[in-house]
Scaffold this active site. Structure first.
Site, PDB file in Angstrom:
ATOM      1  CE1 TYR A   1      41.217  70.795  61.507  1.00  0.00           C
ATOM      2  CE2 TYR A   1      40.832  68.505  60.567  1.00  0.00           C
ATOM      3  CZ  TYR A   1      41.541  69.988  60.488  1.00  0.00           C
ATOM      4  OH  TYR A   1      42.179  70.265  59.359  1.00  0.00           O
TER       5      TYR A   1
ATOM      6  CE  LYS B   1      39.404  72.038  58.580  1.00  0.00           C
ATOM      7  NZ  LYS B   1      39.637  73.361  58.244  1.00  0.00           N
TER       8      LYS B   1
ATOM      9  CB  SER C   1      39.945  68.428  56.755  1.00  0.00           C
ATOM     10  OG  SER C   1      41.007  67.367  57.323  1.00  0.00           O
TER      11      SER C   1
HETATM   12  P1  NAI Z   1      48.999  76.407  60.125  1.00  0.00           P
HETATM   13  O1  NAI Z   1      48.672  76.157  61.602  1.00  0.00           O
HETATM   14  O2  NAI Z   1      50.481  76.537  59.659  1.00  0.00           O
HETATM   15  O3  NAI Z   1      48.022  77.538  59.797  1.00  0.00           O
HETATM   16  C1  NAI Z   1      46.598  77.936  60.243  1.00  0.00           C
HETATM   17  C2  NAI Z   1      46.820  79.222  60.399  1.00  0.00           C
HETATM   18  O4  NAI Z   1      45.617  80.139  60.964  1.00  0.00           O
HETATM   19  C3  NAI Z   1      47.872  79.746  61.486  1.00  0.00           C
HETATM   20  O5  NAI Z   1      48.826  80.858  60.956  1.00  0.00           O
HETATM   21  C4  NAI Z   1      47.126  80.419  62.674  1.00  0.00           C
HETATM   22  O6  NAI Z   1      47.646  81.505  63.189  1.00  0.00           O
HETATM   23  C5  NAI Z   1      45.920  80.864  61.858  1.00  0.00           C
HETATM   24  N1  NAI Z   1      44.694  81.060  62.783  1.00  0.00           N
HETATM   25  C6  NAI Z   1      44.075  80.099  63.753  1.00  0.00           C
HETATM   26  N2  NAI Z   1      43.019  80.634  64.327  1.00  0.00           N
HETATM   27  C7  NAI Z   1      42.759  81.796  63.639  1.00  0.00           C
HETATM   28  C8  NAI Z   1      41.901  82.760  64.008  1.00  0.00           C
HETATM   29  N3  NAI Z   1      41.040  82.800  64.890  1.00  0.00           N
HETATM   30  N4  NAI Z   1      41.614  84.029  63.254  1.00  0.00           N
HETATM   31  C9  NAI Z   1      42.868  84.212  62.078  1.00  0.00           C
HETATM   32  N5  NAI Z   1      43.778  83.478  61.963  1.00  0.00           N
HETATM   33  C10 NAI Z   1      43.707  82.382  62.699  1.00  0.00           C
HETATM   34  O7  NAI Z   1      48.033  74.992  59.616  1.00  0.00           O
HETATM   35  P2  NAI Z   1      47.824  74.680  57.936  1.00  0.00           P
HETATM   36  O8  NAI Z   1      48.035  73.217  57.952  1.00  0.00           O
HETATM   37  O9  NAI Z   1      48.361  75.564  57.003  1.00  0.00           O
HETATM   38  O10 NAI Z   1      46.123  74.735  57.794  1.00  0.00           O
HETATM   39  C11 NAI Z   1      45.411  75.711  57.115  1.00  0.00           C
HETATM   40  C12 NAI Z   1      43.988  75.198  57.060  1.00  0.00           C
HETATM   41  O11 NAI Z   1      44.101  74.201  56.310  1.00  0.00           O
HETATM   42  C13 NAI Z   1      43.213  74.900  58.052  1.00  0.00           C
HETATM   43  O12 NAI Z   1      41.833  75.263  58.193  1.00  0.00           O
HETATM   44  C14 NAI Z   1      43.561  73.403  58.290  1.00  0.00           C
HETATM   45  O13 NAI Z   1      42.556  72.771  59.328  1.00  0.00           O
HETATM   46  C15 NAI Z   1      43.304  72.859  56.990  1.00  0.00           C
HETATM   47  N6  NAI Z   1      44.018  71.706  56.734  1.00  0.00           N
HETATM   48  C16 NAI Z   1      45.209  71.293  56.651  1.00  0.00           C
HETATM   49  C17 NAI Z   1      45.767  70.132  56.396  1.00  0.00           C
HETATM   50  C18 NAI Z   1      47.269  69.827  56.261  1.00  0.00           C
HETATM   51  O14 NAI Z   1      47.566  68.510  56.004  1.00  0.00           O
HETATM   52  N7  NAI Z   1      48.221  70.803  56.606  1.00  0.00           N
HETATM   53  C19 NAI Z   1      44.850  69.073  56.215  1.00  0.00           C
HETATM   54  C20 NAI Z   1      43.447  69.306  56.042  1.00  0.00           C
HETATM   55  C21 NAI Z   1      43.017  70.572  56.452  1.00  0.00           C
END
Ligand code: NAI
Length: 300
Positions: A166, A170, A153
């Site tokens: 976080y 990251k 990130s």
């Molecule tokens: P999101 O919340 O929509 O998706 C994350 C998913 O991970 C969720 O569906 C959740 O149920 C699942 N999850 C959480 N803990 C879990 C576990 N222990 N085991 C299995 N599944 C689990 O969020 P998003 O934005 O799609 O994030 C995806 C990745 O991208 C994350 O790692 C986030 O930190 C990273 N990220 C996202 C950014 C953004 O702008 N959306 C920015 C920088 C990084």
């Protein structure tokens, strides 16, 4: 131009029930990959669990004519991570691609951050990526092929108020990615990291709403898909991606200052401008290369 396909490849995408992971899973499946859709199904902070989100994405993939299986396990535990990879082996006989994407948020200013809030975030992002990659590693090595993408990130690379947990996780993933790239090189395992920006439930109250429709998850997935394709030769790299823009991010070292006599604190003060100089920057491929300038000085 020929279409990039993933026929015959088996991909595991963690946290693929929502947001970015869901889009990665849909895209890879649409281009022929067999996909394990992992998602624990909790809320944004990682509380709760449900098999629903992973299954819904699998249903969507199948409706579109693709192949996928759902896995509701927790990537943050060794048993859960093993079960994620076992789902791929049971359903499709192998694993080629791992996209470590699962994540949660527990934002707090550092002053107020508890040990539990720190540990919970490290557990999913950093430990989860380690555990799932570790469960896949022997299979990737044995078959002499693997593609891993870890989800870092911008907050980790550059720091962000309220995200000590976080950002630690990251940035940790950057070191992890670079080491996997070096250890995987002779087995044709490529590991890279992305630092995305996209409008998801994780960011909808953090990003400017004006840009919501331009920051779709579909603006991140093409980079991930490229990095896990067999024609990608790059490894150990980090890219920021979102809203139609992609840039490579470098860990680089300045020219530095060196002397062949014992260094004093006054030497540090007096040479601070040279020590702090940002030009020219060098990007090293590994720690051996990074030792180069020091070795040169020690032997001069
Ligand atoms: P999101 O919340 O929509 O998706 C994350 C998913 O991970 C969720 O569906 C959740 O149920 C699942 N999850 C959480 N803990 C879990 C576990 N222990 N085991 C299995 N599944 C689990 O969020 P998003 O934005 O799609 O994030 C995806 C990745 O991208 C994350 O790692 C986030 O930190 C990273 N990220 C996202 C950014 C953004 O702008 N959306 C920015 C920088 C990084």
């Amino acid at each position: 131009m020929s279409e990039l396909r993933y026929d015959g490849r088996v991909a595991v995408v963690t946290g693929a029930g929502h947001g970015l992971g869901r889009q990665h899973a849909l895209e890879l499946a649409a281009r022929g990959a067999k996909v394990v859709v992992n998602d624990l199904g909790g809320d944004r902070s990682g509380v709760g669990a449900s098999a629903g989100p992973a299954q819904e994405v699998v249903d969507e993939i199948k409706k579109n004519g693709g192949e996928a299986v759902a896995n509701p396990d927790n990537v943050a535990t060794p048993e859960g991570a093993q079960a994620v990879i076992q789902s791929a082996l049971d359903a499709f006989g192998k694993v080629d691609i791992v996209v470590n994407n699962a994540g949660i948020l527990r934002d707090k200013s550092f002053k107020n951050m508890s040990v539990e809030e720190f540990d919970a975030v490290i557990a999913v992002h950093l430990r989860g990526s380690f555990l799932v990659s570790s469960a896949a590693w022997s299979h990737l090595r044995e078959q002499g092929y693997g593609r891993i993408v870890n989800t870092s990130s911008p907050a980790g690379l550059f720091g962000n108020f309220g995200q000590a947990n976080y950002s630690t996780a990251k940035m940790g993933l950057v070191g992890f990615t670079k080491t996997l790239a070096q250890e995987g090189a002779k087995y044709n395992i490529k590991a890279n990291a992305i630092a995305p920006v996209a409008w998801t439930r994780m960011t909808e109250d953090l990003l400017p709403a004006d840009f919501a429709d331009k920051l779709g998850v579909d603006q991140v997935t093409p980079l991930v898909a490229w990095l896990v394709h067999e024609s990608n030769e790059d490894s150990g790299e980090v890219y920021t991606v979102g809203g139609g823009r992609i840039a490579k991010i470098f860990v680089a070292e300045g020219p530095g200052y060196g002397q062949n006599t014992t260094l004093s604190v006054e030497d540090v003060r007096d040479n601070w401008a040279a020590i702090s100089a940002a030009e020219p920057l060098t990007v090293f491929k590994n720690v051996g290369e990074q030792m180069g300038p020091l070795i040169q000085q020690l032997t001069s």
